[in-house]
Design an enzyme around this catalytic site. Structure first.
Site, PDB file in Angstrom:
ATOM      1  CB  SER A 108      35.348  -6.934 -29.509  1.00 16.88           C
ATOM      2  OG  SER A 108      36.742  -6.794 -29.644  1.00 16.88           O
TER       3      SER A 108
ATOM      4  CB  CYS B 122       7.251  -3.267   0.144  1.00 17.91           C
ATOM      5  SG  CYS B 122       7.939  -4.823   0.646  1.00 17.91           S
TER       6      CYS B 122
ATOM      7  N   GLY C  33       4.909   1.524  -2.000  1.00 19.93           N
ATOM      8  CA  GLY C  33       3.834   1.102  -2.885  1.00 19.93           C
ATOM      9  C   GLY C  33       3.882   1.624  -4.301  1.00 19.93           C
TER      10      GLY C  33
ATOM     11  CE  LYS D 236      -5.769   6.223   5.572  1.00 20.97           C
ATOM     12  NZ  LYS D 236      -5.252   7.396   4.897  1.00 20.97           N
TER      13      LYS D 236
ATOM     14  CG  LEU E 274      39.087   3.492 -29.309  1.00 25.89           C
ATOM     15  CD1 LEU E 274      39.800   4.810 -29.014  1.00 25.89           C
ATOM     16  CD2 LEU E 274      37.601   3.605 -29.025  1.00 25.89           C
TER      17      LEU E 274
ATOM     18  N   GLY F 121       0.863  -1.160   0.000  1.00 25.38           N
ATOM     19  CA  GLY F 121       0.000   0.000   0.000  1.00 25.38           C
ATOM     20  C   GLY F 121       0.899   1.209   0.000  1.00 25.38           C
TER      21      GLY F 121
ATOM     22  CE  LYS G 167      39.639  -3.104 -34.260  1.00 23.86           C
ATOM     23  NZ  LYS G 167      39.533  -1.645 -34.353  1.00 23.86           N
TER      24      LYS G 167
END
Lengths: 300, 640
Positions: free
Chosen positions: B551, B120, B122, B175, B478, B40, B483
């Protein structure tokens, strides 16, 4: 036929489960041992968790040199009985500067306990430390996880704690990060006393009432445990029948006047009293959210 | 009834405490334990109700009460009256904001039971917190403000309680004092809720009219609502059936946590029994191996037991020396759980960073930890109206249904039958954060029908014929770092040394095998997965494979490393600062990315995670491509 487990049986089984998870997943665990009643229960649970092996980790006492004499006496015996190694750490800086609770106020706790604990964990390289904190002790603890994460600098960040579902604990961490684990989180003070009673666990005699030399300071009843206690001019300690609900540094731990000299009597008094456990400790009264603040700084 | 009750605002604790403490302790010792959750919002009076439960069971001491009274006057919302809600709002920041934002656990006890309440928040943004609290609960109290009736959040809380398998639901219409204890209004709310629960499959619930603030139908029947014939809330909590008891009727399952071996004469298996009962002489089966044996003894510090039941933590010994270790499950021999590696699952996402389908996460279920990937969700569920929606991923607090694949078979049971073997968490491999919780529904079984075909000429034979040790040289860096250039130089050198090699280049692969993939995070992961699988096949054929792919994600490079035998995956970091790579801009891509013509460009609007401990690092600022290649080949020696 169904055998309903009692709440104590379930709390015990949960704590044992948690301790075994840590041993299976941690690199170098340690159990913090303060010689108090919660520590006594933790040590007992550790023996149960790994029997017939001895608990596969050492005990670590963060010593302030200001504990009660009776606590030092039980410390050695309890470790020996469990077949565990006992490590004692005293912050060398606090020792050199003579830090004490009479002259240095909150610096005493900060240097001996908070800094001392960090030093010991770093020095030995422990990655997981068991503690005996309980969620019912104090409001900010109610939301504490069972596995509580600390950064490489031992900081607790309330926003960065992991969700804990079912009985699954995530013990993965990066190098230098550490975890504080609280296996008795779900126990209440009454559960602790009841368990000590049921399991016949040895605790420091100071929990039971006896005539002891006392003085009053700021409305608290303090025990004069050794000659370092600074008495005022002409002051003579008064023998009173007292006991302690919680044990720490003797100049910081308030006693209660009591006639309860057996465990059932102590429990009876506890149930009939009207003040909570930590009332006897100076540390909580400093400021509104003091425990939470201390925790963020690395206090257990 | 309860051991305390409120009389004119003064507590009357159980007389036994004062008159016969031993008798009181004997009763306390035999109490059972019920864990429940309250759902709640602050407006429903949830904190007030919990505060009331603590207050009425004397879990509040005088000093706390004094603090509470002063706090109530300072920041309470109830005028001069005690604001019970302040008792349970913990952390300082939350108290200032007036909301509870995390799960807090509270404790109280009556004569019959001890209770642990998960308190908890709500709101929808705290779905993960409610799911956490619900995971350990036997019962849920769904609070409704009688003035407002059923709200969206009522549906949400009821759905989540059912999702987490909570069997006992209490509809607490709170209530009632503010609607003059009106039975007709109460009946209308209950009728509307009944229609709703029927529609989502909740077969049973218990409704009660209460007032947390005034104490109506909390510990005692309310004098204001004689028309309500049911028990007050506490009496219901004291008598409702416990999950732990029901678990005993199920077949034996105990996940092994730790092998207990103090000396050569003792070998026991420690764990907490998830379901069932175990006795010496019982026939058991260890999963996933399927090996069988008999229980010889149940060992505890308190002596050997004649039986142990669900919930107990014990150490079991077998008659035979069969393999059994952490992660295995000890089960009834004639009724074992399933073993599988593909499942349909409901997943609750709990992290700020969304699910990346195809990425490998750690999955922890019981005591098993394996690597797992989640497919794109089949759908997500709108927690407010339970409608299904299409989705590509899961964001924070999203609940979705998806297939999940594990890298090796795990022992499991459907969550509906067994929470311990059906509930799991997902852990991010880089940050180690718990990112999701899930519930397995059933095995997809496809993997069980595709068996690995063993071939007579194995990878060792392929490698021996080529007189070399297969390897994957994985170049990462990069765009424009060099590479491909360096990999090409390395391959040339290896060929001069009579090595059998093959170079897989990122751009070339994207022209063929991977031409269906783009540059989103998900596609990049799939790109690397396929390259990894191809490289692995080539390594099985005995080749030294060189790959040149950006990658960018650590998790995927680690995924490929995990596919290979130890030492065969060599991560080579081509370490070029982005300013240098951008200045070179060989392909003109940085310029396009800066101009916004290229999306998801690594280093510009998509991250690059550099390797933390690469096997080899080359610095292309200080080294020429040829020098870099020489450095790499030197590190690779010897090659067989």
């Amino acid at each position: 036929m169904t055998k309903t487990l009692t709440h104590l049986a379930r709390l015990e089984a949960e704590a044992i489960h948690i301790m075994r998870e840590v041993v299976a997943e941690a690199d170098k665990p340690v159990m913090l041992y303060s010689v108090g009643k919660d520590s006594a229960v933790m040590l007992h649970l550790a023996r149960k968790a790994f029997y017939p092996s001895p608990p596969p980790f050492p005990l670590l006492h963060i010593d302030t040199t200001w504990k009660f004499k009776a606590m030092y006496a039980l410390r050695e015996k309890a470790a020996r009985d469990a077949g565990m190694e006992l490590l004692v750490h005293q912050n060398p800086e606090a020792l050199a500067r003579g830090i004490n609770p009479f002259d240095h106020g909150s610096l005493h706790t900060d240097m001996w306990k908070t800094e001392g604990l960090k030093q010991a964990l770093d020095e030995y390289g422990f990655d997981v430390a068991f503690g005996g904190a309980r969620r019912d002790e104090e409001k900010s603890r109610a939301k504490e996880r069972i596995f509580s994460f600390r950064t490489a600098t031992h900081i607790w960040d309330p926003k960065n704690q992991r969700p804990e579902l079912w009985s699954l604990y995530n013990a993965r961490k990066a190098k230098a990060e550490s975890i504080r684990v609280f296996p008795i989180s779900n126990w209440t003070e009454l559960d602790i006393w009841q368990y000590i009673h049921l399991e016949n666990i040895e605790i420091v005699p100071l929990y039971f009432s006896a005539p002891r030399p006392t003085v009053t300071r700021d409305g608290m009843l303090l025990m004069v445990d050794d000659e370092r206690f600074p008495l005022k001019d002409g002051e003579v300690p008064v023998k009173r029948s007292i006991r302690f609900r919680t044990l720490g540094c003797y100049p910081l731990t308030g006693a209660v006047e009591s006639m309860a000299s057996t465990l059932p009597e102590v429990i009876q008094e506890m149930l009939l009293t009207t003040t909570s456990e930590r009332q006897g400790r100076v540390i909580d009264h400093d400021q509104a959210a003091s425990m939470e603040k201390k925790k963020q700084e690395g206090y257990f | 009834m309860s051991d305390v009750s409120l009389h004119n605002g003064i507590y009357k604790t159980d007389k036994l405490i004062a008159s016969d403490i031993d008798a009181y302790l004997n009763i306390h010792q035999h109490k059972s334990l019920l864990r429940f959750i309250t759902c709640g919002s602050v407006d429903d009076g949830k904190s007030t109700l919990i505060g009331r439960l603590l207050y009425d069971s004397k879990m509040i001491f005088e000093d706390q009460l004094a603090t509470l009274e002063s706090d109530s006057k300072r920041m309470g919302t109830q005028g001069q009256e005690i604001d019970f809600a302040l008792l349970v709002d913990g952390l300082a920041a939350e108290r200032e904001q007036g909301i509870t934002i995390d799960v807090a656990y509270r404790f109280f006890a009556t004569e019959k039971r001890k209770f642990i309440v998960a308190d908890c928040p709500g709101h929808e943004q705290y779905t993960r917190n409610m799911v956490t609290g619900a995971s350990t609960a036997d019962l849920a109290v769904i609070l409704i403000d009688a003035r407002k009736g059923m709200l969206v959040q009522t549906r949400r809380h009821s759905y989540l309680a059912q999702l987490l398998g909570i069997k006992n639901i209490v509809l607490a219409v709170n209530k009632m004092d503010l609607i003059a204890y009106d039975q007709a209004k109460y009946d209308a709310i209950v009728a509307e809720y009944t229609a709703f629960t029927n529609s989502i499959g909740i077969s049973d619930f218990t409704a009660m009219p209460i007032s947390g603030f005034k104490g109506d139908n909390i510990t005692e029947r309310s004098v204001h609502m004689p028309w309500y014939a049911g028990p007050p809330l506490i009496a219901h909590l004291e008598t409702v059936a416990l999950d732990n008891d029901a678990d005993q009727a199920k077949p034996l399952r105990m996940p092994v946590q730790w092998v207990n071996r103090p000396n050569l004469d003792f070998r026991g298996f420690s764990g907490q029994i998830a379901t069932g009962i175990v006795r010496p002489g019982d026939a058991i089966r260890v999963l996933p191996s399927g090996k069988t044996s008999t229980i010889t003894k149940i060992v505890t510090l308190d002596g050997e037991l004649s039986e142990a039941v669900a919930g107990q933590s014990v150490t079991l010994c077998f008659a035979d020396e069969i393999d059994c270790s952490r992660g295995d499950v000890i089960a009834a021999a004639d009724n074992p759980p399933e073993v599988s590696d593909q499942f349909e699952s409901t997943i609750v996402w709990m992290a700020d960073e969304a699910l990346v389908p195809g990425r490998a996460y750690w999955l922890k279920l019981g005591t098993q930890t394996v690597s797992a990937t989640v497919q794109s969700p089949k759908y997500t569920i709108n927690v407010n109206n339970m409608e299904h929606m299409a989705a590509k991923t899961l964001e924070l607090n999203a609940i979705g249904v998806a297939e999940i694949l594990t890298d090796k078979a795990i022992v499991f049971e459907p969550y509906a039958n067994n929470h311990v073997l059906g509930g799991y968490i997902l852990i991010d491999k880089i940050t180690n954060a718990t990112v999701a919780a899930g519930m397995l529904h059933f095995s997809l079984r496809r993997a069980q029908n595709v068996h690995w075909q063993a071939t007579d000429v194995g990878r060792e034979a392929h490698a021996a014929l080529k007189n070399q040790k297969p390897k994957i040289l994985w170049f990462t860096g990069l765009s424009g770092s060099g590479k491909s250039t360096i990999a090409n130089e390395v391959e040339k050198t290896l060929n001069l040394l009579n090595r059998h090699t093959f170079l897989l280049d990122g751009d070339n692969i994207r022209h063929g095998l991977n031409k269906d993939l783009g540059f989103t995070e998900t596609d990049r992961i799939e790109n690397i997965r396929r390259v990894g699988e191809v490289a692995k096949l080539m390594a099985d054929a005995g080749l030294i494979v060189l790959t040149a792919f950006i990658s960018p994600f650590r998790a995927e490079r680690d995924m490929v490393r995990a596919m290979m035998p130890e030492g065969e995956f060599v991560e080579i970091f081509v370490d070029t600062p982005i300013e240098i790579a951008e200045a070179r801009d060989v392909k003109g891509l940085y310029k396009k990315a800066r101009a916004g013509q290229l999306k998801n460009f690594t280093g510009i609007d998509s991250p690059y995670e550099p390797p933390e401990n690469p096997d080899i690092r080359v610095n292309t600022v200080e080294m020429s491509p040829v020098e870099a290649a020489e450095h790499i080949v030197r590190q690779l020696m010897p090659l067989k």
